[in-house]
Design a protein around this motif. Structure first.
Motif, PDB file in Angstrom:
ATOM      1  N   ARG A  78      -4.659 -37.225 -14.769  1.00  0.00           N
ATOM      2  CA  ARG A  78      -4.515 -36.301 -13.635  1.00  0.00           C
ATOM      3  C   ARG A  78      -5.559 -35.193 -13.642  1.00  0.00           C
ATOM      4  N   ALA A  79      -6.178 -34.948 -14.801  1.00  0.00           N
ATOM      5  CA  ALA A  79      -7.079 -33.800 -14.950  1.00  0.00           C
ATOM      6  C   ALA A  79      -8.436 -34.054 -14.302  1.00  0.00           C
ATOM      7  N   SER A  80      -9.035 -32.973 -13.819  1.00  0.00           N
ATOM      8  CA  SER A  80     -10.418 -32.996 -13.338  1.00  0.00           C
ATOM      9  C   SER A  80     -11.315 -32.617 -14.510  1.00  0.00           C
ATOM     10  N   ILE A  81     -12.275 -33.476 -14.833  1.00  0.00           N
ATOM     11  CA  ILE A  81     -13.155 -33.231 -15.975  1.00  0.00           C
ATOM     12  C   ILE A  81     -14.461 -32.599 -15.488  1.00  0.00           C
ATOM     13  N   LEU A  82     -14.836 -31.498 -16.126  1.00  0.00           N
ATOM     14  CA  LEU A  82     -16.056 -30.774 -15.809  1.00  0.00           C
ATOM     15  C   LEU A  82     -17.016 -30.950 -16.978  1.00  0.00           C
ATOM     16  N   VAL A  83     -18.142 -31.574 -16.745  1.00  0.00           N
ATOM     17  CA  VAL A  83     -19.105 -31.852 -17.812  1.00  0.00           C
ATOM     18  C   VAL A  83     -20.297 -30.909 -17.664  1.00  0.00           C
ATOM     19  N   THR A  84     -20.620 -30.206 -18.737  1.00  0.00           N
ATOM     20  CA  THR A  84     -21.769 -29.305 -18.725  1.00  0.00           C
ATOM     21  C   THR A  84     -22.530 -29.466 -20.033  1.00  0.00           C
ATOM     22  N   GLY A  85     -23.613 -28.718 -20.202  1.00  0.00           N
ATOM     23  CA  GLY A  85     -24.386 -28.798 -21.435  1.00  0.00           C
ATOM     24  C   GLY A  85     -25.579 -29.727 -21.326  1.00  0.00           C
ATOM     25  N   ALA A 105     -22.489 -30.066 -14.380  1.00  0.00           N
ATOM     26  CA  ALA A 105     -23.268 -28.836 -14.262  1.00  0.00           C
ATOM     27  C   ALA A 105     -24.259 -28.744 -15.407  1.00  0.00           C
ATOM     28  N   GLY A 106     -25.540 -28.611 -15.093  1.00  0.00           N
ATOM     29  CA  GLY A 106     -26.570 -28.510 -16.110  1.00  0.00           C
ATOM     30  C   GLY A 106     -26.435 -27.264 -16.954  1.00  0.00           C
ATOM     31  N   THR A 107     -27.297 -27.133 -17.955  1.00  0.00           N
ATOM     32  CA  THR A 107     -27.181 -26.023 -18.907  1.00  0.00           C
ATOM     33  C   THR A 107     -27.284 -24.663 -18.236  1.00  0.00           C
ATOM     34  N   ASP A 108     -28.057 -24.567 -17.171  1.00  0.00           N
ATOM     35  CA  ASP A 108     -28.220 -23.288 -16.483  1.00  0.00           C
ATOM     36  C   ASP A 108     -27.067 -22.985 -15.541  1.00  0.00           C
ATOM     37  N   ARG A 109     -26.147 -23.930 -15.374  1.00  0.00           N
ATOM     38  CA  ARG A 109     -25.040 -23.763 -14.424  1.00  0.00           C
ATOM     39  C   ARG A 109     -23.695 -23.618 -15.120  1.00  0.00           C
ATOM     40  N   LYS A 110     -23.689 -23.470 -16.439  1.00  0.00           N
ATOM     41  CA  LYS A 110     -22.421 -23.413 -17.179  1.00  0.00           C
ATOM     42  C   LYS A 110     -21.496 -22.316 -16.677  1.00  0.00           C
ATOM     43  N   LEU A 111     -22.070 -21.158 -16.409  1.00  0.00           N
ATOM     44  CA  LEU A 111     -21.241 -20.019 -16.045  1.00  0.00           C
ATOM     45  C   LEU A 111     -20.913 -19.985 -14.554  1.00  0.00           C
ATOM     46  N   ARG A 112     -21.219 -21.075 -13.842  1.00  0.00           N
ATOM     47  CA  ARG A 112     -20.883 -21.170 -12.422  1.00  0.00           C
ATOM     48  C   ARG A 112     -19.803 -22.221 -12.169  1.00  0.00           C
ATOM     49  N   LEU A 113     -19.163 -22.676 -13.240  1.00  0.00           N
ATOM     50  CA  LEU A 113     -18.156 -23.725 -13.098  1.00  0.00           C
ATOM     51  C   LEU A 113     -17.005 -23.299 -12.190  1.00  0.00           C
ATOM     52  N   LEU A 114     -16.630 -22.023 -12.248  1.00  0.00           N
ATOM     53  CA  LEU A 114     -15.515 -21.566 -11.425  1.00  0.00           C
ATOM     54  C   LEU A 114     -15.829 -21.655  -9.940  1.00  0.00           C
ATOM     55  N   ALA A 174     -33.782 -29.882 -21.980  1.00  0.00           N
ATOM     56  CA  ALA A 174     -32.373 -29.604 -21.704  1.00  0.00           C
ATOM     57  C   ALA A 174     -32.089 -28.113 -21.567  1.00  0.00           C
ATOM     58  N   ARG A 175     -32.812 -27.297 -22.327  1.00  0.00           N
ATOM     59  CA  ARG A 175     -32.510 -25.862 -22.408  1.00  0.00           C
ATOM     60  C   ARG A 175     -33.531 -24.960 -21.721  1.00  0.00           C
ATOM     61  N   GLY A 176     -34.717 -25.504 -21.417  1.00  0.00           N
ATOM     62  CA  GLY A 176     -35.717 -24.684 -20.759  1.00  0.00           C
ATOM     63  C   GLY A 176     -36.566 -23.876 -21.725  1.00  0.00           C
ATOM     64  N   ARG A 177     -37.342 -22.936 -21.164  1.00  0.00           N
ATOM     65  CA  ARG A 177     -38.267 -22.136 -21.949  1.00  0.00           C
ATOM     66  C   ARG A 177     -37.531 -21.082 -22.771  1.00  0.00           C
ATOM     67  N   SER A 178     -38.203 -20.590 -23.816  1.00  0.00           N
ATOM     68  CA  SER A 178     -37.610 -19.585 -24.697  1.00  0.00           C
ATOM     69  C   SER A 178     -37.362 -18.279 -23.946  1.00  0.00           C
ATOM     70  N   ARG A 179     -36.183 -17.717 -24.154  1.00  0.00           N
ATOM     71  CA  ARG A 179     -35.810 -16.444 -23.546  1.00  0.00           C
ATOM     72  C   ARG A 179     -34.721 -15.809 -24.391  1.00  0.00           C
ATOM     73  N   SER A 180     -34.570 -14.507 -24.288  1.00  0.00           N
ATOM     74  CA  SER A 180     -33.656 -13.779 -25.172  1.00  0.00           C
ATOM     75  C   SER A 180     -32.875 -12.734 -24.389  1.00  0.00           C
ATOM     76  N   GLY A 181     -31.813 -12.270 -25.042  1.00  0.00           N
ATOM     77  CA  GLY A 181     -31.140 -11.086 -24.548  1.00  0.00           C
ATOM     78  C   GLY A 181     -31.870  -9.848 -25.045  1.00  0.00           C
ATOM     79  N   SER A 182     -31.514  -8.699 -24.512  1.00  0.00           N
ATOM     80  CA  SER A 182     -32.085  -7.447 -25.009  1.00  0.00           C
ATOM     81  C   SER A 182     -31.338  -7.013 -26.261  1.00  0.00           C
ATOM     82  N   ILE A 183     -31.960  -6.156 -27.057  1.00  0.00           N
ATOM     83  CA  ILE A 183     -31.288  -5.651 -28.254  1.00  0.00           C
ATOM     84  C   ILE A 183     -30.022  -4.901 -27.860  1.00  0.00           C
ATOM     85  N   ASP A 184     -30.088  -4.082 -26.812  1.00  0.00           N
ATOM     86  CA  ASP A 184     -28.902  -3.332 -26.381  1.00  0.00           C
ATOM     87  C   ASP A 184     -27.772  -4.279 -25.992  1.00  0.00           C
ATOM     88  N   GLN A 185     -28.109  -5.347 -25.315  1.00  0.00           N
ATOM     89  CA  GLN A 185     -27.118  -6.332 -24.868  1.00  0.00           C
ATOM     90  C   GLN A 185     -26.443  -7.007 -26.064  1.00  0.00           C
TER      91      GLN A 185
END
Length: 443
Positions: A78-85, A105-114, A174-185
């Motif tokens: 009965r469940a709807s399966i959401l595949v990401t990563g 949903a591709g790796t860049d779309r993980k946080l848009r599943l809702l 799969a993951r794209g180019r290198s990128r980082s968060g900020s130190i404050d973040q």
């Protein structure tokens, strides 16, 4: 998301495959779901949604993704399966054809599943699979995430993507180019871990040592800031490329009371010829120099090393060279991976090809070396006392934890009140664990 009332009574199950980075991201997805009324399904509930965060580092990983999705479809029809990563990013069409899958949903779309779920519900198209996928080169955003492990450790994502394009690897695709968060973040997330009572943080990334690339900051700057946070007792750097493991980072770890004597360094081959074919950014001389620097500066450090066996171009002579090299290193353990063909990689142009039978033979040889090195390393600590961060009790009441230098300890007389505390423990007899995890069992 504009209205979460439609999700108020719904539940979800979350399943993660692959790296620590995926675990951190799944935790963020689960938290977002909970904020919009979708709560984790209990063991006796049939979930409305199943989120599968996938890995695609090898063909075996792809196969495991498919098997996992099919298993969930059979168990929860009965469940709807959401595949990401990464599997969803690299093989979206294949993923969309698997039973029960409603969203890919591709790796860049993980946080848009809702929002995809909301769209699926409002359009009343639950019978169709919706694919959300973008070209990897367009993946630019860094999405911060932090997860609590199954016991006491938190996994903190500080970096994503990779610019290295090793000949055998699909991760940049799969993951794209290198990128980082900020130190404050990143520091803000670590402070939140401390506020929740967390004691240990594992710093994770696709290429963790690349943190801060393109900015005025680097990984050492981040480590210094994290070291100042009250409440966090331990940090571990999950994995770092040898060419990015600077002497300054090693010296900082030696001097810090919070950064543990534990290094995880990918070697991939002990043959310079194969390293060149792999397009790695170092040679065996540099790798040896890093290991020797760690040993001279932090003698008790646990040093885990990744190794790929049976890559294209690895002749018998190259394998013997690799075997002799790893034998000569003063390391604690090998993490041995059998080479797997990946579509779209430059490695497919390399010859000769190593047969599957020979790959397995070489893998067994390297695993035997790993077993011996692990026993030699752990035997040095029998009868010694080391600080152990005690994990929460297991379902059977047993308790375990890790020493500062990553030896796994099972307590003989567990006291639940000691969970999530660091205490001195006298080390007893060592029993090696399976090939999938570091450390040893101590009873």
């Amino acid at each position: 998301m504009t209205d979460n009332n439609i999700f108020r009574t719904r539940t979800a199950l979350f399943h993660t495959l692959g790296c620590k980075l995926n675990f951190a991201e799944t935790s963020t997805i689960a938290r977002m779901f909970a904020e919009h009324g979708i709560h984790r399904a209990t063991v006796d509930e049939d979930p409305d949604y199943i989120v599968v965060n996938t890995c695609s580092v090898t063909e075996v990983a792809d196969k495991k993704c498919r098997q996992t999705i099919r298993s969930f479809a059979r168990r929860y029809p009965r469940a709807s399966i959401l595949v990401t990563g990464c599997y969803a990013q690299l093989r979206p069409d294949e993923a969309s054809k698997l039973p029960g899958v409603k969203v890919v949903a591709g790796t860049d779309r993980k946080l848009r599943l809702l929002e995809y779920l909301e769209s699926m519900d409002s359009d009343n198209n639950e019978s169709e699979t919706v694919c959300h996928h973008t070209a990897t080169r367009d993946i630019r955003d860094f999405n911060p995430s932090c997860s609590k492990g199954d016991r006491t450790r938190y996994f903190l994502k500080v970096q994503d993507g990779c610019d290295y394009y090793c000949s055998y690897c699909t991760i940049p695709m799969a993951r794209g180019r290198s990128r980082s968060g900020s130190i404050d973040q990143i520091v803000a997330q670590a402070r939140q871990v401390a506020a929740e009572g967390g004691k240990e943080i594992v710093i994770t990334g696709v290429n963790t040592g690349d943190f801060g690339k393109g900015t005025d900051h680097n990984l050492l700057d981040l480590c210094r800031e994290l070291d100042r946070i009250d409440g966090i007792e331990r940090y571990r750097i999950s994995s770092i490329e040898p060419n990015l493991l600077t002497d300054d980072i090693i010296d900082f770890t030696a001097a810090s009371g919070k950064f543990m004597p534990h290094f995880h360094i990918p070697l991939q081959s002990g043959s310079d010829k194969v390293l060149e074919l792999m397009r790695r950014r170092y040679d065996t001389a540099l790798f040896r120099k890093k290991v020797e620097r760690i040993r001279s500066t932090i003698p008790d450090a646990f040093i885990g090393v990744d190794l790929i066996v049976g890559a294209r171009g690895e002749t018998i002579e190259c394998f013997e060279e690799s075997r002799r090299f790893v034998e000569s290193l003063d390391i604690s353990r090998l993490h041995v991976f059998t080479y797997s063909e990946r579509a779209g990689t430059k490695a497919l142009e390399i010859t000769p090809i190593v047969s599957q039978e020979e790959k397995h033979h070489r893998t067994r040889i390297m695993l035997d070396i790993s077993d011996r090195k692990l026993k030699e390393f752990t035997a040095k600590y029998t009868g010694t006392t080391r600080p152990v961060l005690i994990e929460h009790p297991r379902s059977d009441g047993s308790m375990a934890g890790f020493t500062d230098n990553y030896l796994r300890v099972t307590l003989s007389n567990p006291d639940p009140a000691e969970a999530n505390t660091t205490m001195p423990v006298k080390i007893g007899t060592f029993i090696p664990e399976d090939e999938l995890s570091d450390g040893t069992v101590v009873r």
